[in-house]
Structure formats: structure tokens, C-alpha cells
Design an enzyme around this catalytic site. Structure first.
Site, PDB file in Angstrom:
ATOM      1  N   TYR A 198      83.477 -18.196   3.505  1.00 12.83           N
ATOM      2  CA  TYR A 198      83.068 -19.618   4.048  1.00 12.83           C
ATOM      3  C   TYR A 198      81.660 -19.940   3.963  1.00 12.83           C
ATOM      4  CZ  TYR A 198      87.739 -21.313   4.972  1.00 12.83           C
ATOM      5  OH  TYR A 198      89.134 -21.780   5.087  1.00 12.83           O
ATOM      6  N   SER A 199      81.087 -20.455   4.904  1.00 11.20           N
ATOM      7  CA  SER A 199      79.496 -20.910   4.809  1.00 11.20           C
ATOM      8  C   SER A 199      78.480 -19.743   4.575  1.00 11.20           C
ATOM      9  CB  SER A 199      79.154 -21.640   6.158  1.00 11.20           C
ATOM     10  OG  SER A 199      79.893 -22.984   5.989  1.00 11.20           O
ATOM     11  N   THR A 200      78.900 -18.417   4.751  1.00 11.87           N
ATOM     12  CA  THR A 200      77.915 -17.400   4.498  1.00 11.87           C
ATOM     13  C   THR A 200      77.471 -17.665   3.119  1.00 11.87           C
ATOM     14  OG1 THR A 200      78.589 -15.932   5.961  1.00 11.87           O
ATOM     15  CG2 THR A 200      77.491 -14.931   4.391  1.00 11.87           C
TER      16      THR A 200
END
Length: 381
Positions: free
Chosen positions: A71-73
Site C-alpha cells: 500500500y502507501s509504503t
């Protein structure tokens, strides 16, 4: 007890202990099903561990080369790609986005800067038109919508997490400059030179290595927030169930804010560039001045979408937000469910964690923080 695989420098035995503790049954946060952790110090790998299972049914063992949607990593990879172009003089963060992408000037956005895209302050945290999840796979459709859209708030006046939109916004600037997609620039200029197993747009040939996400408990995620319209819009227009990330459409698309696939090792190998002055695995990709630009403060305050205190630099979270960091020259970001990367430039330390059992969190949880605390204790002992 879950068997832990990999290696640990003796100084970092506490990280191995903390990682093993994440698999102990009965943890309030649910613990880990399968996960990996990697720590580098001054460019050298001091922890590289993996354990558990690649699926909630515990039928597939998490292997050394298992990868997972973080995801947002993924945003840290997008940010690093932009920092690379800036380091080469091809991108100037202070310039208006419309300098590179003329259509973006519509609806009062002529003065919005690239730096505001990087720092979640451009007022484009979500879509004003109804967007289906299938439309996320249509790059031209999404970027046309964002170019035409009026901001939700005056750009530059407040932070508001651009959870999905940031990747398209920064990615289109990269495409206008280079003529190539962000995933392609990232792959050819960063991931491949480092031999790092991280993908923004995963080839079908790698599907067999992907761990299956176990969605977080209902009721405690940001998607369940209904009293903040910007939050509800970001999370539910469109809503993407973690179970849908197993599709070839999701994996193969370029959604540079959310659908990167890798493991802790590949995240650390790449983000070590920030911790080690632009060098990882003996290869210089950026200058030291180029990577330190991530630390330049852009905006701070209560995030209009996340509802928590934040401090944003150029593409990364900075000290002074919701995550306490012991050294000022540090940055981080994490993904929905618990993955995270933390870079401490003072200690030349990079800590990465990736897992498949999702917690009700947007930017890290106690599993990752325990690993980070053990890492800092090792370098200060």
C-alpha cells in the site's frame, strides 16, 4: 513458536526477538501471519528476516522471495523517483505543476507547485466525480479528472492526505518530463540498478510469489470514518477491498501511491539511498544533497483527511507528526495495514517492515514500532 529465517548481526538480536514476538498467539493487535523485516546501517544489511505464512489459511510458507502489496509504503518509491529527477536538474519542486503539465492549470490550479503535490497540500485528496475501482487502472482517465478538478481547499494552506491521488499527480509530472511512466522510470533508474525486488506494476510472471493480504478488522479503519467528508471521500470513492488486490488488474496497473509490491529487503535496499547519502549496495544513485531534500519541511498541522498531527517534507513524513522519531534528520512513511519504512539519516539507519496481516492503521502500528525501537536501541547501546 514460528520459525524465524534469515540472519541478524549480533548487535541487533533485539530486533530478532521483537520480530519473533510479533508471531506470538494472542497479541491484542492480532500479530503476524507472515512478515519480513530488514535493517541496514551505514549501507550494510544487519537484519534480514522473514517468517510465517503467505496466506491467511496458512497453507503457503512465507519464503525469502515472497513479496506483498505494501500500500502507501509505495509512496516512498514515488517520492524517491521524483527526488532523482530533481537531483538531475530535470524537475524543480518549486515550479508550478502546470509548467510540466499545462492542462493542470484548470480550475484555479495554475500556481499549485510540485512541492505541494509531494507534501499532500494541493487540495486534491480525492475525486469530486464518482470513480469506480476499475477506473483506477486507466491512467489517462484519472489524470484528466485530476487536471480538470478544483481543489477541495486552498492549496498550500493545510495538509490533507492524498492517499490514492498523489501517485497519479506526481507520476504524471514524471511522465511529462521523461516521456515514460513512473513505474518504468523507477524500475530502470532505481530498482534494476540496485537489483531490488520492488515493483510498481507487477509482471504476471511474479504473481506466484505474492502473499495474500488479510483485511483489517471491521470498524476501526479509516474507511469507517463518516464524520469527516474528506476522509470518507478519500476512502470510499472508490473503495478497494484488500481482497481485491489479488487480481491481475490491480497487480499489473501502476497506482504509484498504493500498489507497490515488495518485501522488507527490497524496501530497505532502495530507501537505504536516503540513509546512506545516495548510495546503496555500493552503487550511487543520487547525491547526498539530493536525498537530503526529503527532509525539507513543507507543511505541518492536523491533516484534514487523517485527522492526526502531521509534518510533511518532500514525499515523506517528518518528525513532529504522529510518529515520534529520536533524531531530527529522519523521515518515514507507511502503508495501510502496517507496512512501514523509517530512515534515520543521523544514525545512517534504515528500517523496513512488510506483512500480510493488516491492522486497523494507516501509517504503521505496534509491530513495526517495536522493531524500530529495538533497532535504535542497538545503535545507541
Amino acid at each position: 513458536m514460528t520459525e524465524i529465517h534469515g540472519h541478524t548481526d549480533p548487535r541487533f538480536a533485539g530486533v530478532r526477538d521483537a520480530f519473533a514476538g510479533n508471531f506470538v498467539p494472542g497479541r491484542p493487535d492480532g500479530g503476524d501471519i507472515g512478515a519480513s523485516v530488514c535493517v541496514t546501517l551505514a549501507g550494510e544489511t544487519v537484519v534480514d528476516l522473514w517468517a510465517g505464512h503467505a496466506d491467511p489459511a496458512r497453507q503457503r510458507v512465507w519464503q525469502r522471495d515472497t513479496i506483498v502489496n505494501v500500500y502507501s509504503t509505495t509512496k516512498t518509491m514515488t517520492a524517491l523517483t521524483a527526488l532523482l529527477l530533481a537531483d538531475r536538474g530535470e524537475l524543480v519542486f518549486e515550479k508550478p505543476v502546470a509548467h510540466y503539465w499545462p492542462e493542470f492549470a484548470a480550475a484555479g490550479k495554475a500556481e499549485v507547485t510540485v512541492a505541494q503535490l509531494m507534501s499532500h497540500s494541493a487540495g486534491l485528496s480525492g475525486f469530486k466525480e464518482t470513480v469506480s475501482k476499475d477506473e483506477l487502472y486507466d491512467w489517462d482517465r484519472i489524470t484528466r479528472l485530476l487536471a480538470a478538478q478544483e481543489p477541495y481547499w486552498a492549496p498550500g494552506t493545510a495538509p490533507g492526505y492524498h492517499a490514492i491521488t498523489q501517485g497519479y499527480l506526481v507520476g504524471e509530472v514524471v511522465r511529462r518530463i521523461t516521456g515514460r511512466s513512473l513505474g518504468t522510470v523507477f524500475r530502470t533508474e532505481i530498482a534494476e540498478p540496485l537489483g531490488a525486488d520492488f515493483h510498481i506494476g507487477l509482471p504476471a510472471s511474479e504473481d506466484h510469489r505474492v502473499a495474500e493480504l488479510n483485511p483489517p478488522p471491521k470498524g476501526g479503519t479509516i474507511a469507517d470514518v463518516t464524520d469527516r467528508p474528506l476522509t470518507a471521500n478519500m476512502a470510499n470513492n472508490p473503495a478497494v477491498n484488500p481482497r481485491e488486490t489479488v487480481t491481475r488488474e490491480w497487480r499489473g496497473a501502476e497506482i504509484p501511491a498504493a500498489n507497490g509490491h515488495g518485501n522488507a529487503r527490497s524496501v530497505a535496499e532502495i530507501q537505504t539511498l536516503l540513509a546512506n547519502g545516495g548510495v546503496s549496495k555500493g552503487k550511487r544513485i543520487l547525491s547526498e544533497a539530493g536525498v537530503r531534500r526529503a527532509l525539507e519541511p513543507q507543511i505541518a498541522g492536523e491533516d484534514l483527511v487523517l485527522g492526526i498531527p502531521v509534518a510533511y517534507g518532500l514525499g515523506y513524513g517528518l518528525p513532529g507528526g504522529s510518529l515520534p522519531l529520536p533524531n531530527p534528520n529522519s523521515c518515514f512513511w507507511g502503508g495501510y495495514g502496517g507496512s512501514i519504512v523509517i530512515v534515520d539519516m543521523d544514525a545512517r539507519l534504515c528500517i523496513a517492515y512488510a506483512m500480510n496481516n493488516m491492522a486497523s492503521t494507516t501509517v504503521g502500528d505496534l509491530r513495526a514500532f517495536g522493531l524500530a525501537m529495538a533497532s535504535w536501541q542497538a545503535v545507541t547501546a
